[in-house]
Each structure stands twice: as structure tokens, then as C-alpha cells.
Design a protein around this motif. Structure first.
Motif, PDB file in Angstrom:
ATOM      1  N   GLN A 102      37.097  54.486  42.597  1.00 24.42           N
ATOM      2  CA  GLN A 102      37.937  54.582  43.785  1.00 24.42           C
ATOM      3  C   GLN A 102      38.591  53.237  44.123  1.00 24.42           C
ATOM      4  O   GLN A 102      39.207  53.104  45.167  1.00 24.42           O
ATOM      5  CB  GLN A 102      37.098  55.036  44.989  1.00 24.42           C
ATOM      6  N   LEU A 103      38.432  52.257  43.231  1.00 22.56           N
ATOM      7  CA  LEU A 103      38.957  50.922  43.510  1.00 22.56           C
ATOM      8  C   LEU A 103      40.203  50.641  42.677  1.00 22.56           C
ATOM      9  O   LEU A 103      40.363  51.175  41.586  1.00 22.56           O
ATOM     10  CB  LEU A 103      37.898  49.859  43.172  1.00 22.56           C
ATOM     11  N   SER A 104      41.064  49.784  43.213  1.00 22.14           N
ATOM     12  CA  SER A 104      42.227  49.336  42.445  1.00 22.14           C
ATOM     13  C   SER A 104      41.774  48.261  41.450  1.00 22.14           C
ATOM     14  O   SER A 104      40.647  47.770  41.525  1.00 22.14           O
ATOM     15  CB  SER A 104      43.264  48.749  43.387  1.00 22.14           C
ATOM     16  N   GLY A 105      42.676  47.892  40.549  1.00 19.69           N
ATOM     17  CA  GLY A 105      42.343  46.875  39.544  1.00 19.69           C
ATOM     18  C   GLY A 105      41.922  45.557  40.179  1.00 19.69           C
ATOM     19  O   GLY A 105      40.943  44.941  39.768  1.00 19.69           O
ATOM     20  N   GLY A 106      42.642  45.152  41.220  1.00 23.49           N
ATOM     21  CA  GLY A 106      42.329  43.891  41.885  1.00 23.49           C
ATOM     22  C   GLY A 106      40.975  43.940  42.573  1.00 23.49           C
ATOM     23  O   GLY A 106      40.218  42.962  42.553  1.00 23.49           O
ATOM     24  N   GLN A 107      40.661  45.093  43.159  1.00 24.74           N
ATOM     25  CA  GLN A 107      39.364  45.230  43.838  1.00 24.74           C
ATOM     26  C   GLN A 107      38.226  45.230  42.832  1.00 24.74           C
ATOM     27  O   GLN A 107      37.169  44.646  43.063  1.00 24.74           O
ATOM     28  CB  GLN A 107      39.341  46.521  44.665  1.00 24.74           C
ATOM     29  N   ARG A 108      38.448  45.883  41.706  1.00 21.55           N
ATOM     30  CA  ARG A 108      37.414  45.883  40.660  1.00 21.55           C
ATOM     31  C   ARG A 108      37.133  44.458  40.193  1.00 21.55           C
ATOM     32  O   ARG A 108      35.995  44.071  39.963  1.00 21.55           O
ATOM     33  CB  ARG A 108      37.892  46.696  39.452  1.00 21.55           C
ATOM     34  N   GLN A 109      38.211  43.698  40.055  1.00 19.57           N
ATOM     35  CA  GLN A 109      38.076  42.322  39.615  1.00 19.57           C
ATOM     36  C   GLN A 109      37.187  41.546  40.581  1.00 19.57           C
ATOM     37  O   GLN A 109      36.329  40.769  40.181  1.00 19.57           O
ATOM     38  CB  GLN A 109      39.483  41.713  39.521  1.00 19.57           C
ATOM     39  N   ARG A 110      37.358  41.806  41.880  1.00 19.97           N
ATOM     40  CA  ARG A 110      36.565  41.104  42.892  1.00 19.97           C
ATOM     41  C   ARG A 110      35.095  41.546  42.853  1.00 19.97           C
ATOM     42  O   ARG A 110      34.192  40.728  43.030  1.00 19.97           O
ATOM     43  CB  ARG A 110      37.127  41.397  44.287  1.00 19.97           C
ATOM     44  N   VAL A 111      34.902  42.839  42.615  1.00 21.05           N
ATOM     45  CA  VAL A 111      33.519  43.321  42.526  1.00 21.05           C
ATOM     46  C   VAL A 111      32.823  42.655  41.337  1.00 21.05           C
ATOM     47  O   VAL A 111      31.676  42.197  41.433  1.00 21.05           O
ATOM     48  CB  VAL A 111      33.474  44.865  42.392  1.00 21.05           C
ATOM     49  N   ALA A 112      33.548  42.582  40.212  1.00 14.92           N
ATOM     50  CA  ALA A 112      32.971  41.961  39.017  1.00 14.92           C
ATOM     51  C   ALA A 112      32.623  40.500  39.290  1.00 14.92           C
ATOM     52  O   ALA A 112      31.574  40.000  38.874  1.00 14.92           O
ATOM     53  CB  ALA A 112      33.951  42.068  37.846  1.00 14.92           C
ATOM     54  N   LEU A 113      33.505  39.830  40.021  1.00 15.27           N
ATOM     55  CA  LEU A 113      33.278  38.428  40.351  1.00 15.27           C
ATOM     56  C   LEU A 113      32.050  38.286  41.256  1.00 15.27           C
ATOM     57  O   LEU A 113      31.174  37.446  41.012  1.00 15.27           O
ATOM     58  CB  LEU A 113      34.528  37.875  41.047  1.00 15.27           C
ATOM     59  N   ALA A 114      31.983  39.143  42.264  1.00 12.91           N
ATOM     60  CA  ALA A 114      30.849  39.089  43.195  1.00 12.91           C
ATOM     61  C   ALA A 114      29.544  39.373  42.458  1.00 12.91           C
ATOM     62  O   ALA A 114      28.527  38.717  42.684  1.00 12.91           O
ATOM     63  CB  ALA A 114      31.059  40.110  44.315  1.00 12.91           C
ATOM     64  N   ARG A 115      29.585  40.343  41.546  1.00 10.66           N
ATOM     65  CA  ARG A 115      28.376  40.704  40.812  1.00 10.66           C
ATOM     66  C   ARG A 115      27.883  39.540  39.956  1.00 10.66           C
ATOM     67  O   ARG A 115      26.674  39.324  39.820  1.00 10.66           O
ATOM     68  CB  ARG A 115      28.667  41.917  39.915  1.00 10.66           C
TER      69      ARG A 115
END
Lengths: 371, 305
Positions: free
Chosen positions: A149-162
Motif C-alpha cells: 500500500q506504499l509508494s516507491g518513496g515510502q518503501r524506500q523510507r521504510v527500508a531505511l528505517a528498518r
């Protein structure tokens, strides 16, 4: 380390020694040599970029640091300790993958908290730190979202946070912005720099994008075919490349071949060109003068003063909005590239095709290269 | 432009219609006929049941026909214990077989999915290879292997694992062996499909975040292969419930599976209404896991947009 134990899992033992050290590391895949006898130090709280064309071994180097590949020869030291035999899941480094590698069956919270749940961290603390990370990457309120349910940019941020939640000693970023569109990539580059300063963690980024490496990194290692070509700050690499290969790989450069005279000038097909310094070259050597397009001035008349000057005709014009690229055909049939800022608000370019022009540059603008 | 769009719309609808048409002709219509027969009475006639549907008698004939229908056969199914036992036996065999198939099929599928890329088609081929021989012949071959002086006893005795021949045939063990052997490909293939498309960097990401290998298997691999496991389980469970050949050839004659009971009613007793009632009830019974699977798939589809 700026804020001591908070940013790292273990205390830094010795500020003097580099955080990461590659010692004569070679990696072979069958008969293919991916990395060849490479030695490299990466310091504390450094934003370090591994830059090179695809297949140059930069990703292999990163994966060896993460533990997904084992060096064929050599040692990799973290805080002075050899980590080659340490399993990936026991290394105090974390990686952000190019594909993000987010777990599709978990929520945003499940993904970011995954690393902490592998340790015996209390639930309440996990929730706190996930919230902290979400705030850090500005995704508050996204806890329960599914990854799809996330956009590409949001996924990138989740990956970074993880990859940051375990407070790694080194954060490895494998082409972290490659999947983003150009505009978002530009913004995210600055966010990454801010994040690195704020956390005081060492970031090692792999990229094939020269501009990206120069923007984000404190130091860049330029790689080609498994070897280091040059390791230096972005400005040094751009202004003082150590080889024609590096000068050509980072940005644009016109290369003029000639022979170094005893007076420190270069004799070439265009005549005698004066230099600001000859570096390691000795009189009689074959050398190349590398010139950046923006260092060259262009005028209709021969300039007066302490300049190198050559004449030619405009053979091509590339209008880019902020700047225009001119290709100038010189008397020896070679082509010199010049970039001029389009300062006039009227639009258009001050020169036209087939115009006769004079190109000039101060002696110290060029770099003398021997290889 | 408008016209061609409309045309495409029509052909699009026709394509959608085709599977529905297929279902109506080859599933719904036969089902209605079977359901009608299940509400009829046996008769010494051709066909062996009453009433017979006859359009020529008109409206009155139709009403008379409807009045003669009765759920007697269904009542019998729930009063005579033999049917209930058959159903339970079938469900038990299917459930246990499916669980064993999952346990055996998973490592198979996982092994193939983790094998070098170039090998995978060959390994998948090996899984499918038994289909090149007739199903019946393969089950017959098991009779040969399992019988008293068969291959299995021969090997076991030579290895001194048993002293006297064991009677494998005509037992539940033989049924399970037959089921698991025959249905293994149906379990392995969907599991393989699910495991094969899994992104391997997910495993690296889990390791990177401090998860040891065995734990990654449970936290990442198993959840992501769940749709494949569900598909495989369904592909095995449903046909095993209705399986006739394997229990008939390998099993004992004491407790029958529902397929055998149905066969007996149809061919031995010539009781078409009861046989039809068994079939209808079985279908309703199997609708439960199917709807469950449907919902699972719906959920993953909604998620996977």
C-alpha cells in the motif's frame, strides 16, 4: 564518535584506527576477479561512497562487508577485529538493499521492528523505537500499512528505517535511490546527508551515479574492474583526478595529448600550452592536459592576459536551460567541450553554429595527467 | 474510434463469457441432473428411477413430476451408519494424507526452488515424469511392490529388518502409500511455484537484521509460501476424499471410502438415487474447504494489487 555508545552497538575502541579496513581483499567468482587485492580504510562518522561503472566490484565489496560474500583472500577489519568469519546475522552492520527487500507479509511496523525482534528487546521498547524511526523518516501514522500500500518513496523510507533501527556501526546502502524518480532522488540525497550527520553513523553507499556520490559523500572511492582508481574527497576527485580514466568517468573533460617540455609547458598539436603545475610528470614525458568544460572561457576575440588561448569554430550546441554545451572544432580537428552559463534572461545562446571563437583558460585550470 | 472500442468491449465480454458457458454446460447442467436423480425413487426400469422428466406432458405433467420428488435418499444417508462411516473414513484419509504430503512435499519443493537455476526445469520434469505412465498402471505396480512376496518384503527381509513377510496390502497403510505416491506432484508443484518466485534478497535482509537461518525459514519462507501450501493442500485433499481406484485396489474391504460406497450403490445395487445423493452431499462437503481457499486467495489478491 560524536555521541558515544548511543550510535553504536559496541563502544568505539580506538578513534585512531579506521572503523573499517579492507586489507588486500581479493574476491574471485570462479575465474572472474570481482575485487583484486584491494586495500581501503573507512573512518568513523564518515559518509563514504563506492563509485564505479556496473561490474566494477563495488557491490561485491559492500556485500563482503555485510557478510553475504566471503573474500577469497585478505582480511576485513571492523574496529580492528577480523570479521571475515562472522556470520551476517552477527555483524553490527546493517544494509539497505537496492530492491529494499521489504517483507511483503509484514506491516510497516513489522518490517521496521524485525531487527529488534530478533534480539530479546521488550515489546514496549520495540514499539517506542519503531515510532522513533518512523518519525525520523517522516512516516508517522504508517505503522499498520501493508508494504504493497506504499509508494516507491515510502518503501524506500521504510527500508531505511528498518536498516537503522539496530543502530549499526556501519550502514550499508546499495544503490538506495536508484528506484526513485529524479526529483525525489535529489531531495532524498540531502535527507540522507542530514540523517548521517544527525545519527553520527558511518554510511557506506554504493552508486553508479557520479553526481549522487559527489553530493552525499565526504570521500569517494572510484573503482574500475575490481581495483581502486582514486580515493579522495569529491572536490579533489573532480578538480585533481589522478588519471584520464577518473577524469573521464567523473564529469566531462577534454583531454589534450602532448609532451612536457623542460619549462613545464606542454607541446601539443595546438601549440604550446602553459600549465599551473606538472605533478609527477617529468620533462619529456607524454602527458595529457585534462580540462573541465566550465573552466574554459569563450569569446569572439582573442583574450588578452595570462591565458592559454586557441581558436576554433562552433560545431554543435546543446541547450540545457541553465547552461549550454558547445562543441568547438579546433585547428587540429580535435573537439573541445565548453559549458557556458546562460545568464541572460532573453533566452537563446550568445554564439551560433559555425561562429569563429576563441577559447581561453588560465594555466592552473587544467590538470596534467601521466596515465 | 468509438466503434472499435465498443467492439473490443464485446469481444472482451465474450472471453469472459466462455468460462461461464463451460461451467454451465459441463458442471451446472450435470449437477442439476444428478440432483434431480437424487430426489427420485429406484425403479426396475430403464433408466432405473422414477419419476422421469417428460416435457411432452405439459404443465400438469411437470407438477405431477415435482410431486413425486422426495428427499428419501438423503434421509437414508443420515440414518444408515455405513454412509456416515464412509464419509468420515474419506475425510480422515484425506486429512492425514494431506498432512503427510505437506511434510514430504515441502522439502521437495524447497530443494528444487533452491537448486541452481539451470537444474530446476529438469527437477520439475522429474516430479511430473510419473504422469507419463497411466495412473491405473502405477497403482497396479504398487500391488506388486506391496504384496506378500513383493519387492518391499523382499528388500526388508534381505536387510534383516523383518524376519517374516509383512502383509502390507489390503490395509490403511497401503492406501496412504498409494495416496501419497500418487498425489505428491500436486503438492510439490504449487509449493515450488510459490517458493520459486520468492525474492532471495528477503533471506539476506533477514540475516542482515540478525535472524539466523532456521528462524528466517519460519519467519519469512513459510509465511510467503502459505498460498502455495494452501493450493497444494486443496489440490490433494479434494480428489483424495473422492478417490476410488487407490482404496479399491490397495485397501481392505472392511471400511470403505465414500468413492467405493458410491460405486457400490451405483453399479452393485443399481440404486441411482442414493448414489446421486452421496455425490451431491460430497460436493456440498467439499465446498467448505473450497470457499475457505477462495477467501484466502481473495485476501491475497486484494493485498497484492
Amino acid at each position: 564518535m560524536a555521541d558515544g555508545g548511543k550510535a553504536g552497538r559496541g563502544p568505539a575502541k580506538n578513534e585512531k584506527q579506521p572503523l573499517v579496513r579492507f586489507e588486500a581483499v581479493t574476491k574471485r567468482f570462479g575465474s572472474v576477479v570481482a575485487v583484486e587485492a584491494l586495500s581501503l580504510d573507512i573512518g568513523h562518522v564518515e559518509f563514504f561512497a563506492l563509485l564505479g561503472p556496473s561490474g566494477c566490484g563495488k557491490t561485491t565489496l559492500l556485500r563482503m562487508l555485510a557478510g553475504f560474500e566471503t573474500p577469497t583472500e585478505g582480511r576485513i577489519l571492523l574496529d580492528g577485529e577480523d570479521i571475515v568469519s562472522v556470520q551476517p546475522h552477527r555483524r553490527p552492520v546493517n544494509m539497505m538493499f537496492q530492491s529494499y527487500a521489504l517483507f511483503p507479509h509484514l506491516t510497516v511496523e513489522g518490517n521496521i521492528g524485525f531487527g529488534l525482534r530478533q534480539e530479546s528487546v521488550a515489546r514496549a521498547e520495540i514499539a517506542d523505537r519503531v515510532a522513533e524511526m518512523l518519525a525520523l523518516v517522516r512516516l508517522q501514522g504508517f505503522e499498520a500499512r501493508r508494504i504493497d500500500q506504499l509508494s516507491g518513496g515510502q518503501r524506500q523510507r521504510v527500508a531505511l528505517a528498518r536498516s537503522l533501527i539496530k543502530r549499526p556501526r556501519v550502514l550499508l546502502l546499495d544503490e538506495p535511490l536508484a528506484a526513485l524518480d529524479k526529483k525525489l532522488r535529489g531531495e532524498t540525497q540531502f535527507e540522507l546527508m542530514e540523517l548521517q550527520r544527525k545519527l553520527g553513523t558511518t554510511f557506506v553507499i554504493v552508486t553508479h551515479d557520479q553526481e549522487e556520490a559527489m553530493i552525499v559523500a565526504d570521500r569517494i572511492a572510484v573503482m574500475d574492474r575490481g581495483r581502486l582508481m582514486q580515493v579522495a574527497s569529491p572536490a579533489e576527485i573532480y578538480e585533481r583526478p589522478n588519471s584520464r580514466w577518473v577524469a573521464g568517468f567523473i564529469g566531462e573533460a577534454t583531454m589534450m595529448e602532448g609532451r612536457l617540455g623542460a619549462d613545464g609547458n606542454i607541446e601539443c598539436a595546438l601549440g604550446r600550452l602553459r600549465t599551473g603545475g606538472t605533478g609527477r610528470a617529468r620533462p619529456g614525458d607524454t602527458v595529457w592536459l585534462a580540462l573541465r568544460p566550465e573552466k574554459i572561457g569563450m569569446a569572439s576575440d582573442r583574450p588578452k592576459g595570462d591565458f592559454n588561448a586557441v581558436s576554433g569554430t562552433v560545431s554543435e550546441i546543446g541547450y540545457r536551460g541553465d547552461t549550454s554545451i558547445y562543441k568547438i572544432l579546433l585547428s587540429d580537428r580535435s573537439v573541445m567541450q565548453v559549458a557556458l552559463t546562460n545568464a541572460s534572461a532573453r533566452g537563446g545562446t550568445p554564439f551560433s553554429l559555425n561562429d569563429l571563437v576563441w577559447l581561453s583558460w588560465p594555466p592552473e585550470a587544467g590538470v596534467v595527467l601521466t596515465e | 474510434m468509438q466503434e472499435s472500442l465498443q467492439k473490443r468491449n464485446w469481444s472482451g465480454r465474450a472471453v469472459l463469457l466462455l468460462p461461464y458457458l463451460w461451467l454451465v454446460v459441463f458442471f451446472l447442467a450435470p449437477f442439476v441432473i444428478v440432483f434431480k436423480i437424487s430426489l427420485s425413487q429406484t425403479a426396475m426400469a430403464q433408466p432405473p428411477y422414477l419419476p422421469v422428466f417428460d416435457l411432452s406432458t405439459g404443465w400438469a405433467g411437470l407438477r405431477e413430476f415435482a410431486a413425486q420428488l422426495s428427499p428419501d435418499s438423503f434421509r437414508l444417508l443420515f440414518t444408515d451408519l455405513i454412509y456416515l462411516l464412509s464419509y468420515l473414513k474419506s475425510l480422515q484419509v484425506a486429512a492425514i494424507s494431506t498432512i503427510i504430503l505437506l511434510l514430504i512435499g515441502y522439502p521437495f519443493a524447497y530443494g528444487i526452488a533452491r537448486a541452481p537455476r539451470g537444474w530446476q526445469p529438469l527437477l520439475v520434469m522429474a516430479v511430473v515424469l510419473p504422469f507419463w505412465t497411466s495412473f491405473l498402471i502405477r497403482v497396479y505396480a504398487w500391488i506388486n511392490i506391496l504384496q506378500r512376496d513383493g519387492l518391499l518384503n523382499d528388500v526388508l527381509m534381505r536387510l534383516h529388518i523383518v524376519d517374516a513377510p509383512v502383509s502390507w496390502l489390503s490395509s490403511d497403510t497401503a492406501i496412504y502409500i498409494g495416496m501419497i505416491y500418487s498425489y505428491l506432484p500436486f503438492m510439490v508443484l504449487p509449493l515450488y511455484a510459490a517458493l520459486e518466485k520468492m525474492d532471495e534478497t528477503l533471506l539476506e535482509a533477514a540475516a542482515d537484521l540478525g535472524c539466523p537461518r532456521w528462524k528466517t525459514f519460519w519467519l519469512v519462507v513459510v509465511p510467503l509460501s502459505l498460498p502455495g501450501a494452501a493450493a497444494g493442500a486443496l489440490l490433494c485433499f479434494i480428489p483424495i476424499v473422492g478417490e476410488f481406484v487407490i482404496p479399491d485396489l490397495l485397501g481392505s474391504s472392511e471400511t470403505l471410502m465414500i468413492g467405493q460406497t458410491l460405486w457400490n450403490e451405483f453399479f452393485a445395487n443399481r440404486d441411482w438415487p442414493v448414489a446421486s445423493a452421496i455425490a451431491v452431499t460430497l460436493l456440498v462437503l467439499l465446498l467448505v474447504p473450497m470457499l475457505f481457499y477462495e477467501r484466502l486467495q481473495q485476501r491475497s489478491l486484494e493485498g497484492g494489487r
